[in-house]
Scaffold this motif. Structure first.
Motif, mmCIF file in Angstrom:
data_model
loop_
_atom_site.group_PDB
_atom_site.id
_atom_site.type_symbol
_atom_site.label_atom_id
_atom_site.label_comp_id
_atom_site.label_asym_id
_atom_site.label_seq_id
_atom_site.Cartn_x
_atom_site.Cartn_y
_atom_site.Cartn_z
ATOM 1 N N PHE A 9 0.919 -1.160 0.118
ATOM 2 C CA PHE A 9 0.116 0.104 -0.024
ATOM 3 C C PHE A 9 0.824 1.166 -0.117
ATOM 4 C CE2 PHE A 9 -3.332 2.425 2.894
ATOM 5 C CZ PHE A 9 -3.804 3.061 1.542
ATOM 6 N N MET A 10 0.889 1.895 -1.074
ATOM 7 C CA MET A 10 1.823 3.272 -1.372
ATOM 8 C C MET A 10 1.546 4.120 -0.004
ATOM 9 S SD MET A 10 3.518 2.253 -3.907
ATOM 10 C CE MET A 10 4.224 3.666 -4.347
ATOM 11 N N LYS A 11 0.457 4.245 0.582
ATOM 12 C CA LYS A 11 0.248 5.151 2.023
ATOM 13 C C LYS A 11 1.004 4.648 3.176
ATOM 14 C CE LYS A 11 -3.892 7.199 0.108
ATOM 15 N NZ LYS A 11 -5.316 7.664 0.177
ATOM 16 N N ASP A 12 1.356 3.514 3.158
ATOM 17 C CA ASP A 12 2.148 2.787 4.192
ATOM 18 C C ASP A 12 3.571 3.192 4.167
ATOM 19 O OD1 ASP A 12 0.027 1.182 4.942
ATOM 20 O OD2 ASP A 12 0.923 -0.473 4.215
ATOM 21 N N GLN A 13 4.242 3.313 5.403
ATOM 22 C CA GLN A 13 5.443 3.683 5.653
ATOM 23 C C GLN A 13 6.466 2.596 6.170
ATOM 24 O OE1 GLN A 13 5.858 7.087 8.535
ATOM 25 N NE2 GLN A 13 7.136 5.659 9.826
ATOM 26 N N ALA A 14 7.864 2.497 5.707
ATOM 27 C CA ALA A 14 8.767 1.544 6.109
ATOM 28 C C ALA A 14 9.929 1.943 7.210
ATOM 29 C CB ALA A 14 9.321 1.093 4.939
ATOM 30 N N TRP A 15 10.035 3.463 6.913
ATOM 31 C CA TRP A 15 11.189 3.969 7.788
ATOM 32 C C TRP A 15 10.496 5.277 8.470
ATOM 33 C CZ3 TRP A 15 11.417 3.992 2.171
ATOM 34 C CH2 TRP A 15 11.793 2.752 1.578
ATOM 35 N N PRO A 16 11.032 5.513 9.615
ATOM 36 C CA PRO A 16 12.274 4.674 10.117
ATOM 37 C C PRO A 16 11.689 3.581 10.876
ATOM 38 C CG PRO A 16 11.595 6.508 11.826
ATOM 39 C CD PRO A 16 10.811 6.756 10.261
ATOM 40 N N TRP A 70 8.467 -3.120 4.395
ATOM 41 C CA TRP A 70 6.941 -2.494 4.080
ATOM 42 C C TRP A 70 6.147 -3.589 4.205
ATOM 43 C CZ3 TRP A 70 6.180 2.140 2.158
ATOM 44 C CH2 TRP A 70 7.250 2.973 2.002
ATOM 45 N N PRO A 71 4.871 -3.207 4.956
ATOM 46 C CA PRO A 71 3.864 -3.984 5.376
ATOM 47 C C PRO A 71 3.256 -4.622 4.106
ATOM 48 C CG PRO A 71 3.600 -1.951 6.423
ATOM 49 C CD PRO A 71 4.769 -1.782 5.601
ATOM 50 N N ILE A 72 2.907 -6.020 4.185
ATOM 51 C CA ILE A 72 2.315 -6.613 3.004
ATOM 52 C C ILE A 72 0.826 -7.082 3.448
ATOM 53 C CG2 ILE A 72 4.519 -7.110 1.957
ATOM 54 C CD1 ILE A 72 4.214 -10.068 3.322
ATOM 55 N N TYR A 73 0.212 -7.295 2.218
ATOM 56 C CA TYR A 73 -1.391 -7.736 2.307
ATOM 57 C C TYR A 73 -1.510 -8.762 1.179
ATOM 58 C CZ TYR A 73 -1.102 -2.945 4.908
ATOM 59 O OH TYR A 73 -0.851 -2.118 5.503
ATOM 60 N N THR A 74 -2.744 -9.196 1.267
ATOM 61 C CA THR A 74 -3.233 -9.989 0.258
ATOM 62 C C THR A 74 -4.586 -9.393 -0.095
ATOM 63 O OG1 THR A 74 -4.525 -11.467 1.695
ATOM 64 C CG2 THR A 74 -2.509 -12.229 0.666
ATOM 65 N N PHE A 75 -5.340 -9.660 -1.211
ATOM 66 C CA PHE A 75 -6.362 -8.968 -1.927
ATOM 67 C C PHE A 75 -7.635 -9.626 -1.854
ATOM 68 C CE2 PHE A 75 -8.859 -6.901 -5.679
ATOM 69 C CZ PHE A 75 -9.492 -5.991 -5.012
ATOM 70 N N GLN A 133 -3.906 -5.428 -8.415
ATOM 71 C CA GLN A 133 -2.835 -4.559 -8.982
ATOM 72 C C GLN A 133 -3.213 -3.283 -9.710
ATOM 73 O OE1 GLN A 133 0.218 -4.966 -9.152
ATOM 74 N NE2 GLN A 133 1.313 -3.621 -10.584
ATOM 75 N N GLY A 134 -2.634 -2.110 -8.984
ATOM 76 C CA GLY A 134 -2.835 -1.012 -9.406
ATOM 77 C C GLY A 134 -4.168 -0.285 -8.939
ATOM 78 N N VAL A 135 -4.848 -1.114 -7.938
ATOM 79 C CA VAL A 135 -6.253 -0.666 -7.602
ATOM 80 C C VAL A 135 -5.976 0.810 -6.836
ATOM 81 C CG1 VAL A 135 -7.915 -0.659 -6.071
ATOM 82 C CG2 VAL A 135 -7.125 -2.838 -7.246
ATOM 83 N N GLY A 136 -6.786 1.820 -7.251
ATOM 84 C CA GLY A 136 -6.726 3.113 -6.642
ATOM 85 C C GLY A 136 -5.586 3.733 -6.889
ATOM 86 N N GLY A 137 -4.441 3.301 -7.750
ATOM 87 C CA GLY A 137 -3.210 3.806 -7.787
ATOM 88 C C GLY A 137 -2.413 3.860 -6.681
ATOM 89 N N THR A 138 -2.814 2.867 -5.697
ATOM 90 C CA THR A 138 -2.159 2.871 -4.518
ATOM 91 C C THR A 138 -1.701 1.444 -3.946
ATOM 92 O OG1 THR A 138 -4.099 3.020 -3.229
ATOM 93 C CG2 THR A 138 -3.070 4.895 -3.456
ATOM 94 N N TRP A 139 -2.224 0.532 -4.626
ATOM 95 C CA TRP A 139 -1.967 -0.972 -4.520
ATOM 96 C C TRP A 139 -1.201 -1.787 -5.475
ATOM 97 C CZ3 TRP A 139 -2.681 -2.947 0.478
ATOM 98 C CH2 TRP A 139 -3.780 -2.092 1.158
ATOM 99 N N TYR A 140 -0.115 -2.437 -5.216
ATOM 100 C CA TYR A 140 0.763 -2.923 -6.248
ATOM 101 C C TYR A 140 1.592 -4.212 -5.667
ATOM 102 C CZ TYR A 140 0.421 1.458 -8.539
ATOM 103 O OH TYR A 140 -0.155 2.709 -9.060
ATOM 104 N N ALA A 141 1.480 -5.351 -6.372
ATOM 105 C CA ALA A 141 2.188 -6.511 -5.939
ATOM 106 C C ALA A 141 3.606 -6.056 -5.667
ATOM 107 C CB ALA A 141 2.097 -7.505 -7.222
ATOM 108 N N LYS A 191 9.895 -4.109 -3.411
ATOM 109 C CA LYS A 191 9.306 -2.661 -4.488
ATOM 110 C C LYS A 191 8.115 -3.384 -4.970
ATOM 111 C CE LYS A 191 13.920 -0.773 -5.386
ATOM 112 N NZ LYS A 191 14.593 0.001 -6.382
ATOM 113 N N PRO A 192 7.324 -2.075 -5.108
ATOM 114 C CA PRO A 192 6.066 -2.238 -5.643
ATOM 115 C C PRO A 192 6.048 -2.297 -7.092
ATOM 116 C CG PRO A 192 6.297 0.334 -5.223
ATOM 117 C CD PRO A 192 7.539 -0.540 -4.615
ATOM 118 N N VAL A 193 5.620 -3.562 -7.707
ATOM 119 C CA VAL A 193 5.704 -3.738 -9.212
ATOM 120 C C VAL A 193 4.852 -3.114 -9.985
ATOM 121 C CG1 VAL A 193 5.451 -5.578 -10.864
ATOM 122 C CG2 VAL A 193 6.531 -6.302 -8.481
#
Length: 321
Positions: free
Chosen positions: A226-233, A283-288, A300-308, A314-316
């Motif tokens: 999810f592109m709105k998540d955070q990995a760092w710090p 990076w947090p990971i999820y299924t759909f 893949q690509g849902v809402g422009g924020t979710w990627y495999a 990295k988000p594919v």
């Protein structure tokens, strides 16, 4: 079995385990995408998986299954050779013969005591595997290998008590065209059970035809970021409440129960709701919930924020990646 045949065997090798050493997000390496994909096929069939009256299965496959034989007695049995284990993206660990061809079991057979119920036309489509020269390769318990007497007096290989067969439409190493045929035929796992995705590690890598290498969970379901998540710090999930109903968080997985996923930053974290969630490269990971079968990538690509997720986290296919 000739060495040249063995060379064709699709024996998967385990990925070397790297140390989990660094803080989140320090590794920026990328993994090239691949366009290969395993295909598990099923076919319309009668109760034995025969393709139907008057339909041939193709000559020249080495098993005499050309649609003209009425029994297995006229076909020369092909030796099993050294049995091996193949990793299939859709089925997990699958038992194969010395030539890399998939071995199957039949639901109408029994394992205790071993008994075959596939004869005549059935044995033309599903050639029994001879027991006499079969040996156990790496990852196979030789104590599970046995034999059962067939109606013609020949000895058929059993795995964990289940009679073993090949499928006439499998002509290349790694083919699994017999999987699920007639709702009664299934690829064999190395322990004699039906091969299933439960045999997969907690996290592994699948080659998707469109996306390349993507991470999947223990059930073979595509994993997303999810592109709105955070990995760092530190790892932070911003998918909460109703979001989690559509995008279930992946439960923690031990690093030694993964294959092909970069170990650096591969760790669980505690969500703001107090639950544990797995991360790849922190990076947090999820299924759909919209993915209904292994290999689906509907998220893949849902809402422009979710990627495999790629093996390095990295988000594919995301913009800028």
């Amino acid at each position: 079995m000739k060495t040249s045949w063995r060379a064709a065997s699709l024996v998967a090798t385990a990925a070397s385990v790297l140390a989990l050493t660094t803080a989140c997000g320090q590794d920026k390496a990328t993994t090239p995408a691949s366009s290969a994909q395993n295909v598990g096929a099923t076919a319309a069939a009668d109760g034995y998986g025969n393709p139907g009256s008057g339909t041939t299965t193709g000559a020249g496959n080495g098993y005499g299954a050309d649609g003209n034989q009425a029994s297995d007695s006229g076909a020369k049995a092909v030796p099993a050779g050294k049995l091996t284990v193949s990793d299939n993206a859709d089925l997990g660990k699958v038992l194969t013969d010395g030539a890399g061809l998939t071995l199957y079991r039949f639901d109408k057979d029994t394992a205790n005591p071993p008994k075959t119920n596939c004869d005549g036309d059935c044995a033309t489509t599903w050639p029994p595997v001879p027991a006499d020269d079969a040996t156990a390769g790496a990852g196979i318990d030789k104590a599970l290998l046995g034999e059962v007497s067939r109606p013609d007096g020949s000895k058929q290989l059993t795995i964990g008590g289940w009679p073993a067969y090949r499928y006439a439409k499998d002509v290349n190493p790694g083919d699994v065209n017999g999987q699920g045929v007639g709702g009664k035929w299934y690829a064999l796992a190395p322990n004699g059970k039906k091969a299933s995705l439960s045999s997969l590690p907690g996290l592994s890598v699948r080659k998707d035809a469109k996306l390349g290498n993507v991470v999947v969970d223990k059930n073979g379901m595509t994993v997303y970021r999810f592109m709105k998540d955070q990995a760092w710090p530190k790892s932070v999930s911003n998918c909460l409440g109703a979001c989690l109903e559509k995008w279930p968080a992946v439960d923690p997985v031990s690093a030694d129960n993964t294959k092909g996923v970069k170990k650096k930053g591969l760790m669980p974290f505690t969500r703001s709701d107090g639950k544990e969630q797995m991360s790849v490269n922190c990076w947090p990971i999820y299924t759909f919930s919209g993915d209904k079968a292994p290999g689906d990538t509907n998220g893949q690509g849902v809402g422009g924020t979710w990627y495999a997720v790629s093996p390095d986290g990295k988000p594919v296919g995301a913009p800028g990646n």
